[in-house]
Design a protein around this motif. Structure first.
Motif, short mmCIF file in Angstrom:
data_model
loop_
_atom_site.label_atom_id
_atom_site.label_comp_id
_atom_site.label_asym_id
_atom_site.label_seq_id
_atom_site.Cartn_x
_atom_site.Cartn_y
_atom_site.Cartn_z
N HIS A 1 0.83 -1.20 0.00
CA HIS A 1 0.00 0.00 0.00
C HIS A 1 0.87 1.25 0.00
CE1 HIS A 1 -4.09 1.62 1.68
NE2 HIS A 1 -4.06 1.65 0.36
N VAL A 2 1.91 1.25 0.82
CA VAL A 2 2.82 2.40 0.87
C VAL A 2 3.45 2.63 -0.51
CG1 VAL A 2 5.07 3.15 1.76
CG2 VAL A 2 3.30 2.35 3.34
N ASP A 3 3.89 1.57 -1.17
CA ASP A 3 4.47 1.72 -2.51
C ASP A 3 3.46 2.33 -3.48
OD1 ASP A 3 6.86 0.67 -1.65
OD2 ASP A 3 6.54 -1.32 -2.54
N ALA A 4 2.21 1.88 -3.40
CA ALA A 4 1.18 2.41 -4.29
C ALA A 4 0.88 3.88 -3.98
CB ALA A 4 -0.10 1.58 -4.16
N ILE A 5 0.90 4.24 -2.70
CA ILE A 5 0.68 5.64 -2.31
C ILE A 5 1.80 6.52 -2.86
CG2 ILE A 5 0.62 7.25 -0.35
CD1 ILE A 5 -0.72 4.91 1.25
N VAL A 6 3.04 6.07 -2.68
CA VAL A 6 4.19 6.85 -3.16
C VAL A 6 4.17 6.98 -4.67
CG1 VAL A 6 6.72 6.85 -3.36
CG2 VAL A 6 5.62 6.39 -1.15
N GLU A 7 3.79 5.90 -5.35
CA GLU A 7 3.66 5.94 -6.81
C GLU A 7 2.66 7.00 -7.23
OE1 GLU A 7 4.15 4.60 -10.87
OE2 GLU A 7 5.34 4.29 -9.07
N ARG A 8 1.52 7.04 -6.54
CA ARG A 8 0.50 8.04 -6.86
C ARG A 8 0.99 9.45 -6.55
NH1 ARG A 8 -5.15 7.66 -6.86
NH2 ARG A 8 -4.75 5.59 -7.68
N LEU A 9 1.66 9.62 -5.41
CA LEU A 9 2.17 10.94 -5.04
C LEU A 9 3.23 11.43 -6.02
CD1 LEU A 9 2.60 10.49 -1.16
CD2 LEU A 9 0.99 12.04 -2.29
N SER A 10 4.10 10.52 -6.44
CA SER A 10 5.22 10.94 -7.28
C SER A 10 4.82 11.26 -8.70
CB SER A 10 6.31 9.86 -7.28
OG SER A 10 5.84 8.66 -7.88
N HIS A 11 3.66 10.74 -9.13
CA HIS A 11 3.20 11.01 -10.48
C HIS A 11 2.13 12.09 -10.55
CE1 HIS A 11 5.35 7.27 -11.30
NE2 HIS A 11 5.37 7.66 -12.55
N GLY A 12 1.85 12.71 -9.40
CA GLY A 12 0.87 13.78 -9.39
C GLY A 12 -0.53 13.27 -9.51
N ALA A 13 -1.45 14.17 -9.56
CA ALA A 13 -2.88 13.83 -9.66
C ALA A 13 -3.13 13.08 -10.95
CB ALA A 13 -3.73 15.09 -9.60
N VAL A 14 -3.87 11.99 -10.85
CA VAL A 14 -4.20 11.18 -12.04
C VAL A 14 -5.70 10.95 -12.08
CG1 VAL A 14 -1.98 10.03 -12.03
CG2 VAL A 14 -3.88 9.00 -10.79
N GLU A 15 -6.17 10.63 -13.25
CA GLU A 15 -7.58 10.26 -13.36
C GLU A 15 -7.81 8.94 -12.63
OE1 GLU A 15 -10.19 11.89 -14.70
OE2 GLU A 15 -8.74 13.53 -14.79
N PRO A 16 -8.85 8.84 -11.79
CA PRO A 16 -9.09 7.60 -11.05
C PRO A 16 -9.40 6.45 -11.99
CG PRO A 16 -10.94 9.11 -10.82
CD PRO A 16 -9.84 9.89 -11.49
N THR A 17 -8.82 5.29 -11.69
CA THR A 17 -9.08 4.07 -12.46
C THR A 17 -9.94 3.15 -11.62
OG1 THR A 17 -7.17 2.96 -11.56
CG2 THR A 17 -6.82 4.29 -13.54
N GLU A 18 -10.32 2.02 -12.20
CA GLU A 18 -11.10 1.04 -11.46
C GLU A 18 -10.37 0.64 -10.20
OE1 GLU A 18 -13.07 -3.41 -11.88
OE2 GLU A 18 -11.70 -2.68 -13.43
#
Length: 240
Positions: free
Chosen positions: A219-236
């Motif tokens: 979960h932490v890795d996924a959070i950091v991935e999202r943070l590092s790539h900025g706001a993204v369109e939500p996926t499924e």
């Protein structure tokens, strides 16, 4: 900077672990900065009472936290526990911001590693509920909780010891023995640590020679991935 809101306190030990791990992981991304994190810490005892007796009230309790975090200007939310994901779909349908699921993250990693038959450890609410088997089934992964008597034992140790930060060597040995027994009797090829206190008791990449899916780390890795790539369109995946 993209910000994450953490629904924390469920329980406190794992919330502290999330915070430390997020800071540590972010240093690999940009050691000159720190991630933007807002934590709303809830009452784990109240949440446990609600998950046992009143799921609509649990939804209201968690949704109030998500809305407080959204009001603080975060871009997405992660709940720092597995058990609240029992109402994840209901929360995602009403949340003003995307939610990042610990369960979907775990299922994706299981598929990536080629794991197909996983033991599930966590609170009895997590082990009894269908949310892990249902999400993992979409990735051709079978989830198997322990037998009823073992589930009761795991839950008692979880609530009575782990949530209080009480990590004992004898308890660790008994968990390893349980996993070994499930490996020998049911042919599991991996273990989901489906409670975010469990990695604090059972650190390391393997238990009883089986690979571990540390849901906190994933979960932490996924959070950091999202943070590092900025706001993204939500996926499924953001809503599962």
């Amino acid at each position: 900077m993209t910000s994450v809101g953490l629904v924390g306190g469920l329980g406190p030990e794992s919330t502290i672990d999330y915070y430390r791990r997020l800071l540590e992981a972010w240093r690999q991304v940009d050691p000159s900065t720190a991630p933007s994190i807002v934590i709303d810490s809830l009452d784990v005892q109240r949440a446990l009472r609600l998950v046992a007796s009143d799921l609509p009230a649990l939804i209201d309790y968690l949704l109030a936290s998500i809305r407080r975090l959204a009001g603080a200007g975060i871009d997405f939310v992660a709940m720092t526990a597995n058990t609240p994901h029992i109402v994840f779909d209901e929360l995602a349908g009403q949340s003003p911001v995307p939610l990042l699921s610990i369960v979907e993250t775990c299922a994706l990693e299981a598929r990536r590693r080629g794991l197909r038959r996983l033991a599930l450890l966590g609170t009895r609410f997590t082990m009894d509920a269908p949310f892990y088997p249902a999400v993992c089934a979409r990735y051709d992964v079978t989830v198997m909780p322990p037998a009823a008597a073992d589930r009761a034992w795991v839950h008692e140790r979880y609530v009575g010891q782990l949530l209080s930060g009480d990590f004992r060597d004898d308890t660790r040995a008994e968990f390893v023995a349980l996993v070994r027994r499930m490996r020998d009797e049911h042919g599991i090829d991996g273990v989901i640590l489906g409670g975010t206190e469990l990695p604090l008791l059972l650190p390391g990449p393997a238990i009883a020679e089986l690979p571990v899916l540390d849901t906190t780390a994933l979960h932490v890795d996924a959070i950091v991935e999202r943070l590092s790539h900025g706001a993204v369109e939500p996926t499924e995946a953001a809503y599962r």
